[in-house]
Design a protein around this motif. Sequence first.
Motif, PDB file in Angstrom:
ATOM      1  N   GLN A  14     -43.693 -14.955 -82.609  1.00 15.69           N
ATOM      2  CA  GLN A  14     -43.235 -14.724 -81.185  1.00 15.69           C
ATOM      3  C   GLN A  14     -43.991 -15.339 -80.594  1.00 15.69           C
ATOM      4  O   GLN A  14     -43.756 -16.330 -79.380  1.00 15.69           O
ATOM      5  CB  GLN A  14     -42.147 -13.688 -80.968  1.00 15.69           C
ATOM      6  CG  GLN A  14     -43.245 -12.915 -80.469  1.00 15.69           C
ATOM      7  CD  GLN A  14     -43.782 -11.966 -81.286  1.00 15.69           C
ATOM      8  OE1 GLN A  14     -44.099 -11.981 -82.358  1.00 15.69           O
ATOM      9  NE2 GLN A  14     -45.113 -10.728 -80.319  1.00 15.69           N
ATOM     10  N   LEU A  15     -44.894 -15.536 -80.522  1.00 11.31           N
ATOM     11  CA  LEU A  15     -46.149 -16.305 -79.289  1.00 11.31           C
ATOM     12  C   LEU A  15     -46.289 -17.889 -79.822  1.00 11.31           C
ATOM     13  O   LEU A  15     -46.938 -18.389 -78.694  1.00 11.31           O
ATOM     14  CB  LEU A  15     -47.540 -15.425 -79.115  1.00 11.31           C
ATOM     15  CG  LEU A  15     -47.455 -13.730 -78.520  1.00 11.31           C
ATOM     16  CD1 LEU A  15     -48.749 -13.455 -78.559  1.00 11.31           C
ATOM     17  CD2 LEU A  15     -46.387 -14.392 -77.485  1.00 11.31           C
ATOM     18  N   ARG A  23     -32.965 -21.797 -79.466  1.00 14.62           N
ATOM     19  CA  ARG A  23     -33.026 -21.385 -81.150  1.00 14.62           C
ATOM     20  C   ARG A  23     -34.384 -21.153 -82.163  1.00 14.62           C
ATOM     21  O   ARG A  23     -34.239 -20.259 -82.227  1.00 14.62           O
ATOM     22  CB  ARG A  23     -32.566 -22.204 -82.100  1.00 14.62           C
ATOM     23  CG  ARG A  23     -32.204 -22.262 -83.483  1.00 14.62           C
ATOM     24  CD  ARG A  23     -31.248 -20.806 -83.750  1.00 14.62           C
ATOM     25  NE  ARG A  23     -31.617 -20.852 -85.362  1.00 14.62           N
ATOM     26  CZ  ARG A  23     -30.747 -21.166 -86.073  1.00 14.62           C
ATOM     27  NH1 ARG A  23     -29.762 -21.421 -85.475  1.00 14.62           N
ATOM     28  NH2 ARG A  23     -30.960 -20.624 -87.440  1.00 14.62           N
ATOM     29  N   ALA A  24     -35.545 -22.182 -81.215  1.00 15.45           N
ATOM     30  CA  ALA A  24     -36.421 -21.603 -81.766  1.00 15.45           C
ATOM     31  C   ALA A  24     -36.919 -20.411 -81.309  1.00 15.45           C
ATOM     32  O   ALA A  24     -37.910 -19.576 -81.919  1.00 15.45           O
ATOM     33  CB  ALA A  24     -37.765 -22.640 -81.206  1.00 15.45           C
ATOM     34  N   VAL A  25     -37.067 -19.762 -80.390  1.00 13.80           N
ATOM     35  CA  VAL A  25     -37.642 -18.449 -79.746  1.00 13.80           C
ATOM     36  C   VAL A  25     -36.549 -17.206 -80.184  1.00 13.80           C
ATOM     37  O   VAL A  25     -37.516 -15.924 -80.788  1.00 13.80           O
ATOM     38  CB  VAL A  25     -36.389 -18.644 -77.891  1.00 13.80           C
ATOM     39  CG1 VAL A  25     -37.377 -16.979 -77.272  1.00 13.80           C
ATOM     40  CG2 VAL A  25     -38.105 -19.199 -77.137  1.00 13.80           C
ATOM     41  N   ASP A  31     -38.040 -13.124 -86.567  1.00 13.06           N
ATOM     42  CA  ASP A  31     -38.570 -12.834 -87.955  1.00 13.06           C
ATOM     43  C   ASP A  31     -40.721 -12.295 -87.688  1.00 13.06           C
ATOM     44  O   ASP A  31     -41.424 -11.592 -88.386  1.00 13.06           O
ATOM     45  CB  ASP A  31     -40.112 -14.772 -87.899  1.00 13.06           C
ATOM     46  CG  ASP A  31     -38.604 -15.274 -88.778  1.00 13.06           C
ATOM     47  OD1 ASP A  31     -37.930 -14.274 -89.582  1.00 13.06           O
ATOM     48  OD2 ASP A  31     -38.767 -16.710 -88.600  1.00 13.06           O
ATOM     49  N   ALA A  32     -40.955 -12.110 -86.423  1.00 15.66           N
ATOM     50  CA  ALA A  32     -41.436 -11.281 -85.572  1.00 15.66           C
ATOM     51  C   ALA A  32     -41.644  -9.718 -85.774  1.00 15.66           C
ATOM     52  O   ALA A  32     -42.118  -8.857 -86.305  1.00 15.66           O
ATOM     53  CB  ALA A  32     -42.140 -11.114 -84.193  1.00 15.66           C
ATOM     54  N   SER A 128     -26.155 -23.809 -85.761  1.00 11.68           N
ATOM     55  CA  SER A 128     -25.415 -23.702 -84.502  1.00 11.68           C
ATOM     56  C   SER A 128     -25.727 -22.517 -83.570  1.00 11.68           C
ATOM     57  O   SER A 128     -24.496 -21.453 -84.245  1.00 11.68           O
ATOM     58  CB  SER A 128     -24.553 -24.840 -83.707  1.00 11.68           C
ATOM     59  OG  SER A 128     -24.515 -24.234 -81.974  1.00 11.68           O
ATOM     60  N   LEU A 129     -26.382 -21.446 -82.759  1.00 16.32           N
ATOM     61  CA  LEU A 129     -26.132 -20.693 -81.996  1.00 16.32           C
ATOM     62  C   LEU A 129     -24.838 -20.121 -81.676  1.00 16.32           C
ATOM     63  O   LEU A 129     -24.424 -18.977 -81.270  1.00 16.32           O
ATOM     64  CB  LEU A 129     -27.611 -19.974 -81.280  1.00 16.32           C
ATOM     65  CG  LEU A 129     -28.034 -20.170 -81.529  1.00 16.32           C
ATOM     66  CD1 LEU A 129     -29.353 -19.439 -80.488  1.00 16.32           C
ATOM     67  CD2 LEU A 129     -28.443 -18.697 -82.613  1.00 16.32           C
TER      68      LEU A 129
END
Length: 175
Positions: A14-15, A23-25, A31-32, A128-129
């Motif tokens: 996440q960092l 989307r990347a965040v 995943d974190a 897409s979100l």
Amino acid sequence: MAWRSPEISRLNGQLSVPAGGERAVADAWLDAHRETLLWKCGGLTAGQLRSRCVEPSSLSLLGLLRHMAEVERDWFRTRFAGERVPYLYCTDDDLSAEFDVDGADAEADHATYLAELDAVRRTVAGRSLDETFTDPRRGITMSLRWVYTLMIQEYARHNGHADLLRERLDGATGH
């Protein structure tokens, strides 16, 4: 030698995108949380994973792992993507069967969880979100963004449970 859940190194993914796009965040935080659950299970035997060590709760780390595999499948693949995939552990008569771990095969269930994560990642890749679907159970329109948010909170809640279970099992703490 008895099977143990693989130990993992926490990557703090996440960092890696603190100023990235939405989307990347979202992917990094989800995943974190997935990684945190695996980390909490790391190095434990099948018996330890099945242990219900925070009485009177019937939760176990293996039950949480099985639950999250079921929830990932349900929300991303069944509801969002409309796939017709069966329950992993639950039945129509017992929607909490994933928590019944007395006779469970921890090694197989660990592999199932990882396989489900791979399937979910393939399902949402390139989507897409903003994409919407109608939840078949509620009959309301939802977005993939909503599912991501739901899953992040679901993991956050259960990773708190995992913290307590792991500390009770062997004293290991950390986030």
